[in-house]
Design an enzyme around this catalytic site. Structure first.
Site, short mmCIF file in Angstrom:
data_model
loop_
_atom_site.label_atom_id
_atom_site.label_comp_id
_atom_site.label_asym_id
_atom_site.label_seq_id
_atom_site.Cartn_x
_atom_site.Cartn_y
_atom_site.Cartn_z
N ARG A 43 48.48 27.19 41.75
CA ARG A 43 47.19 26.53 41.52
C ARG A 43 46.68 26.92 40.14
NH1 ARG A 43 41.42 28.38 43.29
NH2 ARG A 43 40.26 26.59 42.57
N HIS A 99 37.21 24.06 36.67
CA HIS A 99 37.02 25.49 36.96
C HIS A 99 36.12 26.05 35.85
CE1 HIS A 99 38.90 28.95 39.41
NE2 HIS A 99 37.92 29.49 38.70
N TYR A 131 36.31 36.40 49.43
CA TYR A 131 36.68 37.74 49.01
C TYR A 131 36.05 38.83 49.88
CZ TYR A 131 38.51 35.66 44.71
OH TYR A 131 39.24 34.93 43.81
N GLU A 152 41.72 30.88 47.21
CA GLU A 152 41.61 32.15 46.49
C GLU A 152 41.28 33.26 47.46
OE1 GLU A 152 38.84 32.45 43.21
OE2 GLU A 152 39.52 30.53 42.42
N TRP A 212 44.57 35.29 44.53
CA TRP A 212 43.93 35.41 43.22
C TRP A 212 44.14 36.83 42.74
CZ3 TRP A 212 41.88 31.91 39.95
CH2 TRP A 212 41.32 32.45 38.76
N TRP A 218 35.46 36.45 33.72
CA TRP A 218 34.13 35.95 33.39
C TRP A 218 33.28 37.00 32.68
CZ3 TRP A 218 35.20 31.15 33.33
CH2 TRP A 218 36.08 30.62 34.25
C1 PNW Z 1 35.91 33.35 41.80
N1 PNW Z 1 30.42 36.72 42.49
O1 PNW Z 1 34.72 33.64 41.15
C2 PNW Z 1 36.54 32.39 40.84
O2 PNW Z 1 36.96 31.18 41.38
C3 PNW Z 1 37.58 33.02 39.97
O3 PNW Z 1 37.62 32.32 38.77
C4 PNW Z 1 37.28 34.49 39.80
O4 PNW Z 1 38.10 35.11 38.86
C5 PNW Z 1 37.44 35.13 41.16
O5 PNW Z 1 36.59 34.52 42.10
C6 PNW Z 1 37.19 36.62 41.19
O6 PNW Z 1 35.88 36.89 40.82
C7 PNW Z 1 33.72 34.44 41.56
O7 PNW Z 1 29.80 37.33 41.57
C8 PNW Z 1 32.97 35.03 40.57
O8 PNW Z 1 30.01 36.80 43.69
C9 PNW Z 1 31.87 35.78 40.87
C10 PNW Z 1 31.52 35.95 42.19
C11 PNW Z 1 32.28 35.36 43.21
C12 PNW Z 1 33.37 34.60 42.88
#
Ligand code: PNW
Length: 532
Positions: free
Chosen positions: A115, A161, A351, A416, A460, A468
Site C-alpha cells: 500500500r 495521504h 494503533y 495500518e 505500518w 509527520w
Molecule cells: C497514521 N495521532 O497517522 C498515518 O496514516 C501514518 O501516516 C502515520 O505514520 C501512522 O499513523 C503512525 O503515526 C497518525 O497523533 C498520526 O493520534 C497521528 C496520530 C494517529 C495516526
C-alpha cells in the site's frame, strides 16, 4: 492444614505451563493481567488473505521538487520549521529513486500487497487539470506499479495521504472549500485512467479524521489551521463529498471493465468504557468512535448522513452556545442518496485504545468538547516512542467487533497497524515483534472466533520514515533506514524476519509459538528454584 502460599503458587505455575504446552498455547508477557484474554492462539487466516505493508508518498518519497513536482502543504509546513528539529521530507527515504529496492523489501517478506500513496502535486503540480499534467510524475507511479506487478505484489493505492497541492490551500482554503470535491474528483479520475488496468484496490482518503482535526482543528498538522469548533466539520463535509464523487466516477467509468474495489481508510482508537458496567461510560466510548470513524463511515457505508449521536451532540452544543444553527453541516437529500453506499470495504487504521468516561463539557465551540467524553490512557499501560500510542492488543479485537456490528459484517482491511521505537540503531526490535504478534493474534481471534470478515492486514510501515511533526525521531519500520547515509540504506529488522514466518504460514502455527521460549524458560527456572 496450613498450605504454604509459595507452594500454591508453584503448583499454579506448573499447571499453567503444562496447559500451555499441551494446548499449544501460551501467554505473552502480560501487562494487562488477564491470561484468558491475552493468551495467544494458533490458526490460519482465510485463503486469499492480503498481507501487506504500507507507506505514504510524503513520508518516503523525497524528491520534493524534482522533475516538475509541485509543492504540497507538507512541503510548506516542514519548510516553515513546524517539524521536530526542523526536519523535512525533502529526501525522506528517497523512494522516488529507490522504489525498485523497496519492492524487493516487500518481496523478501513474502507480502502479497503493498500500500502506497500517490502525491497529488507530483502529477498535478497546480492541483488542477487546467494547470497541466506532469508526465514524469505519472511515469514514476507507472514504474512503481509495474515493478510491483512484475514481482507478484498487488498494488493498493491511496489517493490522498495528506499532501494537498499548496496552491489549492492558497487559492481555495483547502478542504473547507466545496470546490475541492470536484478538483479531487478530477485528480482521482486521472489516476483511474492511468492505473485502473493495473490497480484493483483503491483508497480515496487516508484518515480524514486526522486531516480535519489535527490539520484544521488544532493546527498541529498541515495546513496548520486552528479552528476547533468549525473548520473540522466543514473540511470533513467536503472530503465526504469528494470521496463519493471519486467512488461514483470509478463505478460509472471503470468498474465494468476492471472490477476493482474503492473505499476509504478511517482511523480510530478503540474506545474502552472507563467503567464497563456503567451505561454512561459505554455511551461515551461509542460516541468517541462515532465522532472519529463514524463521522465518515456512517454517511459513506450506512445511510448518507452523519451518525445521529453527532447531529444531536453538535446541534445541542451549538444551541447552548447561542448559535443560530448547528456547526455540523447538513447534506441535502440528493447528496445523501449519492453518498450512501460508496465503499466496498472498511479500511481500518488502528494503533491503540483510549479509555472513555462520560463527562458533560461546556465552553467555546470545540469538536472534542462536542463529544462529552473525557479520555485517557492509564499510566501502567505499556508505552512506545509515540506519546499517543500505547500497545493494547485486545483493543484491536474490540474495535474489529465494533466495526463488524456497526457496518453489517462488512469486509475489513486493516490498512495500518504498527508501533514506534526510539530513534536509535537497533535491528533487534523485540518490542515490535511482541506488538505485531499480540495484535495479529487478536485479529485472528476476531476472524476465527467472532466471525469478523477480516480480509487483509497491512503493517505500518515497510521502513522507518518521516513521522509527520515528529520527523525522524520515531521509527515505525520493519526495515531500519539510515537517514545520515546519502544512500538511505535500508536494513531488515528482526520484526520483518518474524513477519515472514507468519505470512508464509498465513497465521500462527504452534511452532511460531516458540517465540515464547524465553517465557517458558523463565517459568521453568522459577519452578526449579522454588522446588529444588
Ligand atoms: C497514521 N495521532 O497517522 C498515518 O496514516 C501514518 O501516516 C502515520 O505514520 C501512522 O499513523 C503512525 O503515526 C497518525 O497523533 C498520526 O493520534 C497521528 C496520530 C494517529 C495516526
Amino acid at each position: 492444614m496450613a498450605v504454604h502460599k509459595k507452594e500454591i503458587n508453584s503448583v499454579f505455575i506448573i499447571l499453567t505451563v503444562y496447559l500451555h504446552l499441551t494446548s499449544g498455547e501460551f501467554s505473552y508477557p502480560d501487562v494487562f493481567d488477564d491470561p484468558e484474554r491475552d493468551t495467544l492462539i494458533s490458526g490460519q487466516f482465510p485463503d486469499g488473505f492480503a498481507w501487506g505493508s504500507a507507506t505514504s508518498a510524503y513520508q518516503v518519497e523525497g524528491g520534493w521538487n524534482e522533475d516538475g513536482k509541485g509543492e504540497s502543504i507538507w512541503d510548506t509546513f516542514s519548510h516553515e520549521g513546524r517539524i521536530y528539529n526542523n526536519q523535512t521530507g525533502d529526501v525522506a527515504c528517497d523512494s522516488y529513486h529507490k522504489y525498485t529496492e523497496d519492492v524487493q523489501l516487500v518481496k523478501a517478506i513474502g507480502l502479497t500487497h503493498y500500500r502506497f500513496s500517490i502525491s497529488w502535486p507530483r502529477i498535478l503540480p497546480q492541483g488542477t487539470l487546467a494547470g497541466g499534467i506532469n508526465q514524469a510524475g505519472l511515469d514514476y507511479y507507472t514504474d512503481l506499479i509495474d515493478e510491483l506487478i512484475a514481482n507478484d505484489i498487488e498494488p493498493v493505492v491511496t489517493l490522498y495521504h495528506w499532501d494537498l497541492p499548496q496552491v489549492l490551500q492558497d487559492d481555495y482554503g483547502g478542504w473547507e472549500n466545496d470546490t475541492l470535491a470536484d478538483l479531487f474528483n478530477d485528480y482521482a479520475n486521472l489516476c483511474f485512467a492511468e492505473y485502473a488496468s493495473k490497480v484493483n484496490i483503491w483508497i480515496t482518503f487516508n484518515e480524514p479524521y486526522v486531516v480535519t482535526w489535527l490539520g484544521y482543528g488544532i493546527g498541529v498538522f498541515a495546513p496548520g489551521i486552528v479552528s476547533p469548533g468549525y473548520a473540522p466539520y466543514r473540511a470533513a463535509h467536503t472530503i465526504i463529498k469528494a470521496h463519493a464523487k471519486a467512488y461514483n466516477t470509478y463505478k460509472n467509468n471503470y468498474f465494468s471493465q476492471y472490477g476493482g474495489k474503492v473505499s476509504i481508510t478511517l482511523s480510530t482508537d478503540f474506545g474502552q468504557p472507563k467503567d464497563p458496567e456503567n451505561e454512561e461510560d459505554i455511551g461515551a466510548a461509542v460516541r468517541y468512535m462515532q465522532f472519529t470513524a463514524g463521522w465518515f463511515a456512517h454517511p459513506i457505508l450506512k445511510n448518507g448522513d452523519y451518525p445521529d449521536v453527532m447531529k444531536w451532540q453538535v446541534g445541542n452544543k451549538s444551541q447552548e452556545q447561542g448559535l443560530p444553527e448547528s456547526r455540523l453541516p447538513e447534506f441535502t437529500e440528493e447528496e445523501k442518496q449519492y453518498i450512501k453506499g460508496t465503499g466496498d470495504f472498511f479500511g481500518l487504521n488502528s494503533y491503540t485504545t483510549t479509555v472513555c468516561k462520560h463527562k458533560v463539557t461546556s465552553g467555546d465551540p470545540n469538536y472534542e468538547g462536542d463529544q462529552d467524553v473525557e479520555r485517557n490512557q492509564p499510566e501502567n499501560w505499556p508505552t512506545s516512542a509515540s506519546e499517543w500510542l500505547r500497545p493494547v492488543p485486545w483493543g484491536l479485537r474490540g474495535l474489529l467487533n465494533w466495526v463488524k456490528n456497526e457496518y453489517d459484517d462488512i469486509d475489513i482491511y486493516i490498512t495500518e497497524n504498527g508501533v514506534s521505537t526510539p530513534d536509535e540503531f537497533n535491528l533487534e526490535d523485540d518490542a515490535r515483534v511482541t506488538f505485531y504478534q499480540a495484535y495479529l493474534n487478536e485479529a485472528l481471534k476476531a476472524q476465527m472466533y467472532d466471525g469478523v470478515n477480516l480480509v487483509g492486514y497491512f503493517a505500518w510501515s515497510l521502513m522507518d520514515n518521516f513521522e509527520w511533526t515528529s520527523g525522524y525521531s520515531q521509527r515505525f519500520g520493519l526495515h531500519y533506514v539510515d537517514f545520515e547515509d546519502p544512500d538511505r540504506r535500508r536494513t531488515q529488522k528482526k520484526s520483518a524476519e518474524w513477519l515472514t514466518g507468519i505470512v508464509a504460514y498465513n497465521g500462527f502455527s504452534s511452532a511460531q509459538h516458540l517465540q515464547a521460549t524465553p517465557l517458558v524458560i523463565c517459568l521453568s527456572a522459577l519452578i526449579y528454584k522454588l522446588f529444588l
